[in-house]
Design a protein around this motif. Structure first.
Motif, PDB file in Angstrom:
ATOM      1  N   GLN A 191       0.849  -1.179   0.000  1.00  0.00           N
ATOM      2  CA  GLN A 191       0.000   0.000   0.000  1.00  0.00           C
ATOM      3  C   GLN A 191       0.893   1.239   0.000  1.00  0.00           C
ATOM      4  O   GLN A 191       1.892   1.306   0.718  1.00  0.00           O
ATOM      5  N   ARG A 192       0.516   2.205  -0.804  1.00  0.00           N
ATOM      6  CA  ARG A 192       1.355   3.364  -1.047  1.00  0.00           C
ATOM      7  C   ARG A 192       1.776   4.080   0.248  1.00  0.00           C
ATOM      8  O   ARG A 192       2.958   4.318   0.482  1.00  0.00           O
ATOM      9  N   LEU A 195       4.144   2.097   2.644  1.00  0.00           N
ATOM     10  CA  LEU A 195       5.416   1.858   1.969  1.00  0.00           C
ATOM     11  C   LEU A 195       6.277   3.118   1.967  1.00  0.00           C
ATOM     12  O   LEU A 195       7.451   3.090   2.345  1.00  0.00           O
ATOM     13  N   LEU A 196       5.700   4.252   1.541  1.00  0.00           N
ATOM     14  CA  LEU A 196       6.466   5.497   1.463  1.00  0.00           C
ATOM     15  C   LEU A 196       6.925   5.953   2.844  1.00  0.00           C
ATOM     16  O   LEU A 196       8.052   6.422   3.017  1.00  0.00           O
ATOM     17  N   GLU A 197       6.052   5.808   3.829  1.00  0.00           N
ATOM     18  CA  GLU A 197       6.410   6.221   5.188  1.00  0.00           C
ATOM     19  C   GLU A 197       7.581   5.397   5.721  1.00  0.00           C
ATOM     20  O   GLU A 197       8.518   5.931   6.332  1.00  0.00           O
ATOM     21  N   THR A 198       7.549   4.076   5.461  1.00  0.00           N
ATOM     22  CA  THR A 198       8.623   3.202   5.938  1.00  0.00           C
ATOM     23  C   THR A 198       9.935   3.520   5.235  1.00  0.00           C
ATOM     24  O   THR A 198      11.003   3.571   5.866  1.00  0.00           O
ATOM     25  N   ILE A 199       9.872   3.743   3.919  1.00  0.00           N
ATOM     26  CA  ILE A 199      11.085   4.057   3.162  1.00  0.00           C
ATOM     27  C   ILE A 199      11.695   5.372   3.632  1.00  0.00           C
ATOM     28  O   ILE A 199      12.908   5.471   3.850  1.00  0.00           O
ATOM     29  N   GLN A 251      -7.624   0.996  -4.914  1.00  0.00           N
ATOM     30  CA  GLN A 251      -6.414   1.465  -4.241  1.00  0.00           C
ATOM     31  C   GLN A 251      -5.222   1.430  -5.188  1.00  0.00           C
ATOM     32  O   GLN A 251      -4.363   2.328  -5.176  1.00  0.00           O
ATOM     33  N   LEU A 252      -5.169   0.395  -6.031  1.00  0.00           N
ATOM     34  CA  LEU A 252      -4.096   0.290  -7.016  1.00  0.00           C
ATOM     35  C   LEU A 252      -4.119   1.469  -7.981  1.00  0.00           C
ATOM     36  O   LEU A 252      -3.073   2.067  -8.290  1.00  0.00           O
TER      37      LEU A 252
END
Length: 364
Positions: A191-192, A195-199, A251-252
């Motif tokens: 999920q966007r 994913l972005l927050e973790t990166i 969501q995709l």
């Protein structure tokens, strides 16, 4: 004379690098860095010559292309500046495409790999990655084995942040991944937002904090059987879930954009049609190892593209594959059911994609 040679190497369009006996780069011209950072390894050719006193000279070229790759339009944030380089390691082209679209739209530079050995080759050749997005199960070398190899490499590369991706919805898999050296664990489909927050968190984390984290003692091993680690579940013979999970598809489209989602669906459909042929052929030859590998990837990719019924059937099939004593008759029957169900699921997905296109045309 030596200065003239170095100047000539710096101006050539071929990437040239000199390695010592321990495979460490002694010299690399600008073209080397540009090629190995911006081009997938499978699109490159390497001509390596061993030196009599140890080490080697490696020359890198781009493979001839039948047609130029399509120009990809990125959001404004991607055109402003590169905010980091991420290696995406996954044997599924459609999964890599979805992750690539999400990250490129945020301004990340992307390098792709289809297996763990390719990741190791990239790092040894000097690809400077700020983070690695690593699928857990890949052919030739899986993501956890690759992570352990990276953690034993010399120099700063051994501390590269690694996020493990897996379709296994199990706490034990999280623990096993962290014991292998990964920094974070994310379940598929990705999920966007998370994913972005973790990166961002891993890339911006201070190097000193990173070293301290790597020196923390590992949690005690979980002593369970393989089937227990994967989580025993009830095995419904007939899937009861809907063929399409519209929420996953919506969501995709939000995460990858309309063009990215449509492109990903097209790649996934073509990829899956080839995968079904492999499964059918392997079943006819009693090659259960190939069947298991293909079913595992199909479980992950079908979940990414909202084919919930197919993904759950593949998950049930894999659970039986991972039991200590495999019921070959049962697993073969379920694998054939996967082959029979998949065309219906692909047709539904294609109709959904077309309906979205019709709606866009009507609004235009």
């Amino acid at each position: 004379m030596n200065n003239q040679i170095i100047e000539a190497l710096a101006q050539t369009q071929a990437g040239i690098a000199l390695f010592d006996a321990d495979e460490r780069i002694v010299y690399a011209n600008p073209a080397w860095e540009q090629l190995i950072t911006g081009v997938a390894e499978e699109d490159l050719l390497f001509n390596e010559t061993e030196l009599p006193e140890g080490g080697m000279i490696s020359v890198c070229f781009v493979k001839p292309q039948a047609a130029p790759p399509p120009t990809m339009r990125l959001n404004d944030s991607a055109n402003d500046s590169n905010i980091g380089t991420v290696i995406i390691a996954d044997d599924s082209e459609s999964n890599r495409m979805v992750a690539r679209r999400i990250l490129q739209s945020e301004g990340y530079t992307i390098v792709e790999a289809s297996n763990g050995q390719t990741v190791l080759n990239m790092l040894r050749r000097g690809v400077a990655a700020d983070l690695i997005l690593m699928d857990v199960e890949m052919p030739d070398m899986d993501g956890l084995h690759t992570t352990r190899r990276i953690r034993h490499m010399q120099g700063p590369v051994s501390h590269t942040p690694i996020i493990a991706l897996s379709a296994h919805q199990s706490r034990d898999w999280n623990v096993i991944a962290r014991q292998s050296g990964v920094d974070e664990f994310i379940n598929k489909p990705i999920q966007r937002g998370p994913l972005l927050e973790t990166i961002r968190d891993l890339i911006t984390r201070a190097p000193l904090d990173k070293l301290k984290q790597n020196n923390l003692p590992s949690p005690p091993p979980v002593l369970r059987s393989k089937s227990a680690r994967l989580g025993k579940r009830m095995r419904p013979e007939t899937p009861t879930s809907p063929v399409l999970d519209i929420r996953v598809l919506e969501q995709l489209y939000n995460d990858a954009g309309d063009e990215g989602a449509r492109c990903g669906i097209d790649i996934f459909i073509n990829e899956t049609e080839s995968r079904l042929v492999k499964i059918d052929k392997a079943l006819s030859e009693d090659d259960l190892s190939t069947v298991r590998s293909e079913v595992h990837v199909l479980k992950s990719t079908s979940g990414t593209f909202g084919l919930r019924q197919l993904s759950e059937l593949c998950a049930t099939t894999q659970t039986i594959f991972d039991e200590d004593e495999i019921d070959e008759g049962h697993v073969t029957a379920l694998s054939r059911q996967v082959v029979q169900l998949a065309p219906t699921a692909l047709t539904a997905l294609n109709l959904y994609r077309r309906s979205r296109s019709w709606g866009d045309d009507a609004r235009a």
